[in-house]
Design a protein around this motif. Sequence first.
Motif, PDB file in Angstrom:
ATOM      1  N   ILE A 176      36.493  41.837  61.157  1.00 21.73           N
ATOM      2  CA  ILE A 176      36.666  40.619  60.357  1.00 21.73           C
ATOM      3  C   ILE A 176      35.424  40.353  59.516  1.00 21.73           C
ATOM      4  CG2 ILE A 176      36.861  38.092  60.507  1.00 21.73           C
ATOM      5  CD1 ILE A 176      38.709  38.575  62.971  1.00 21.73           C
ATOM      6  N   VAL A 177      34.245  40.501  60.117  1.00 19.11           N
ATOM      7  CA  VAL A 177      32.996  40.270  59.389  1.00 19.11           C
ATOM      8  C   VAL A 177      32.821  41.305  58.276  1.00 19.11           C
ATOM      9  CG1 VAL A 177      30.480  40.301  59.601  1.00 19.11           C
ATOM     10  CG2 VAL A 177      31.853  39.087  61.287  1.00 19.11           C
ATOM     11  N   GLU A 178      33.104  42.578  58.562  1.00 17.84           N
ATOM     12  CA  GLU A 178      32.982  43.628  57.547  1.00 17.84           C
ATOM     13  C   GLU A 178      33.918  43.371  56.370  1.00 17.84           C
ATOM     14  OE1 GLU A 178      33.600  47.454  59.332  1.00 17.84           O
ATOM     15  OE2 GLU A 178      31.924  47.183  60.727  1.00 17.84           O
ATOM     16  N   GLN A 179      35.151  42.976  56.655  1.00 19.67           N
ATOM     17  CA  GLN A 179      36.108  42.696  55.587  1.00 19.67           C
ATOM     18  C   GLN A 179      35.642  41.524  54.732  1.00 19.67           C
ATOM     19  OE1 GLN A 179      39.809  42.182  57.708  1.00 19.67           O
ATOM     20  NE2 GLN A 179      40.288  44.364  57.624  1.00 19.67           N
ATOM     21  N   ALA A 180      35.103  40.497  55.355  1.00 20.98           N
ATOM     22  CA  ALA A 180      34.607  39.340  54.605  1.00 20.98           C
ATOM     23  C   ALA A 180      33.429  39.743  53.715  1.00 20.98           C
ATOM     24  CB  ALA A 180      34.188  38.231  55.567  1.00 20.98           C
ATOM     25  N   GLU A 181      32.554  40.586  54.221  1.00 19.83           N
ATOM     26  CA  GLU A 181      31.413  41.041  53.423  1.00 19.83           C
ATOM     27  C   GLU A 181      31.868  41.900  52.247  1.00 19.83           C
ATOM     28  OE1 GLU A 181      28.982  42.916  56.400  1.00 19.83           O
ATOM     29  OE2 GLU A 181      27.975  41.027  56.922  1.00 19.83           O
ATOM     30  N   HIS A 182      32.827  42.796  52.480  1.00 21.26           N
ATOM     31  CA  HIS A 182      33.350  43.630  51.387  1.00 21.26           C
ATOM     32  C   HIS A 182      34.041  42.778  50.332  1.00 21.26           C
ATOM     33  CE1 HIS A 182      33.249  47.268  54.220  1.00 21.26           C
ATOM     34  NE2 HIS A 182      32.280  47.393  53.333  1.00 21.26           N
ATOM     35  N   TYR A 183      34.777  41.763  50.765  1.00 19.95           N
ATOM     36  CA  TYR A 183      35.448  40.862  49.834  1.00 19.95           C
ATOM     37  C   TYR A 183      34.429  40.146  48.952  1.00 19.95           C
ATOM     38  CZ  TYR A 183      37.855  36.818  47.987  1.00 19.95           C
ATOM     39  OH  TYR A 183      38.345  35.866  47.137  1.00 19.95           O
ATOM     40  N   GLU A 184      33.379  39.613  49.565  1.00 20.81           N
ATOM     41  CA  GLU A 184      32.352  38.896  48.798  1.00 20.81           C
ATOM     42  C   GLU A 184      31.667  39.833  47.806  1.00 20.81           C
ATOM     43  OE1 GLU A 184      31.650  35.687  48.471  1.00 20.81           O
ATOM     44  OE2 GLU A 184      33.341  35.293  49.798  1.00 20.81           O
ATOM     45  N   GLN A 185      31.416  41.067  48.225  1.00 20.93           N
ATOM     46  CA  GLN A 185      30.790  42.050  47.338  1.00 20.93           C
ATOM     47  C   GLN A 185      31.700  42.348  46.138  1.00 20.93           C
ATOM     48  OE1 GLN A 185      30.024  45.682  49.490  1.00 20.93           O
ATOM     49  NE2 GLN A 185      27.918  45.764  48.776  1.00 20.93           N
ATOM     50  N   ALA A 186      32.977  42.556  46.400  1.00 23.89           N
ATOM     51  CA  ALA A 186      33.929  42.832  45.326  1.00 23.89           C
ATOM     52  C   ALA A 186      34.079  41.620  44.410  1.00 23.89           C
ATOM     53  CB  ALA A 186      35.286  43.227  45.907  1.00 23.89           C
ATOM     54  N   LYS A 187      34.079  40.433  44.983  1.00 25.04           N
ATOM     55  CA  LYS A 187      34.194  39.206  44.193  1.00 25.04           C
ATOM     56  C   LYS A 187      33.004  39.066  43.243  1.00 25.04           C
ATOM     57  CE  LYS A 187      34.158  34.220  44.926  1.00 25.04           C
ATOM     58  NZ  LYS A 187      34.121  33.180  45.970  1.00 25.04           N
ATOM     59  N   ARG A 188      31.796  39.305  43.766  1.00 26.49           N
ATOM     60  CA  ARG A 188      30.600  39.219  42.915  1.00 26.49           C
ATOM     61  C   ARG A 188      30.654  40.248  41.791  1.00 26.49           C
ATOM     62  NH1 ARG A 188      27.998  38.377  47.789  1.00 26.49           N
ATOM     63  NH2 ARG A 188      27.397  40.560  47.951  1.00 26.49           N
ATOM     64  N   ALA A 189      31.080  41.475  42.104  1.00 24.29           N
ATOM     65  CA  ALA A 189      31.169  42.521  41.084  1.00 24.29           C
ATOM     66  C   ALA A 189      32.186  42.145  40.014  1.00 24.29           C
ATOM     67  CB  ALA A 189      31.541  43.854  41.730  1.00 24.29           C
ATOM     68  N   ALA A 190      33.317  41.589  40.420  1.00 19.24           N
ATOM     69  CA  ALA A 190      34.350  41.193  39.460  1.00 19.24           C
ATOM     70  C   ALA A 190      33.864  40.050  38.575  1.00 19.24           C
ATOM     71  CB  ALA A 190      35.627  40.789  40.196  1.00 19.24           C
ATOM     72  N   LEU A 191      33.192  39.067  39.162  1.00 17.17           N
ATOM     73  CA  LEU A 191      32.676  37.954  38.373  1.00 17.17           C
ATOM     74  C   LEU A 191      31.587  38.413  37.408  1.00 17.17           C
ATOM     75  CD1 LEU A 191      32.599  35.127  41.064  1.00 17.17           C
ATOM     76  CD2 LEU A 191      34.172  35.353  39.128  1.00 17.17           C
ATOM     77  N   ASP A 192      30.746  39.354  37.844  1.00 17.65           N
ATOM     78  CA  ASP A 192      29.734  39.913  36.952  1.00 17.65           C
ATOM     79  C   ASP A 192      30.384  40.639  35.780  1.00 17.65           C
ATOM     80  OD1 ASP A 192      27.693  38.918  38.505  1.00 17.65           O
ATOM     81  OD2 ASP A 192      27.255  40.839  39.499  1.00 17.65           O
ATOM     82  N   ALA A 193      31.447  41.394  36.065  1.00 19.83           N
ATOM     83  CA  ALA A 193      32.148  42.117  35.000  1.00 19.83           C
ATOM     84  C   ALA A 193      32.773  41.145  34.009  1.00 19.83           C
ATOM     85  CB  ALA A 193      33.223  43.030  35.596  1.00 19.83           C
ATOM     86  N   LEU A 194      33.330  40.051  34.493  1.00 15.12           N
ATOM     87  CA  LEU A 194      33.916  39.051  33.595  1.00 15.12           C
ATOM     88  C   LEU A 194      32.845  38.384  32.743  1.00 15.12           C
ATOM     89  CD1 LEU A 194      36.555  37.322  35.883  1.00 15.12           C
ATOM     90  CD2 LEU A 194      36.992  38.733  33.873  1.00 15.12           C
ATOM     91  N   GLU A 195      31.696  38.133  33.353  1.00 18.21           N
ATOM     92  CA  GLU A 195      30.592  37.508  32.627  1.00 18.21           C
ATOM     93  C   GLU A 195      30.068  38.431  31.529  1.00 18.21           C
ATOM     94  OE1 GLU A 195      28.250  34.278  31.847  1.00 18.21           O
ATOM     95  OE2 GLU A 195      29.671  34.366  33.485  1.00 18.21           O
ATOM     96  N   THR A 196      29.970  39.717  31.831  1.00 16.40           N
ATOM     97  CA  THR A 196      29.472  40.700  30.878  1.00 16.40           C
ATOM     98  C   THR A 196      30.500  40.976  29.791  1.00 16.40           C
ATOM     99  OG1 THR A 196      28.198  41.738  32.634  1.00 16.40           O
ATOM    100  CG2 THR A 196      28.555  43.033  30.656  1.00 16.40           C
TER     101      THR A 196
END
Length: 76
Positions: free
Chosen positions: A39-59
């Motif tokens: 559960i913790v690993e999945q939450a960490e991967h989700y947050e990482q993917a979310k940050r990458a997606a938001l960075d891509a949208l910002e760029t």
Amino acid sequence: MKQNITLSIDQALLTKLRVIAAQRSTSVSRMLADELSTIVEQAEHYEQAKRAALDALETGFHLGGKPVARDELHER
């Protein structure tokens, strides 16, 4: 470092968990620790993917083409 916790669950559920744990040659404690770790690993991967997606949208994305002035697009 490992730490013990206290968990309250229904007796019938615990009985079923013990059977499943025995079938898997493990303990109820180990099964719960593994599941919580997942559960913790999945939450960490989700947050990482979310940050990458938001960075891509910002760029933004370059989709090819060339810049065109507004006046050129709307010639009358």
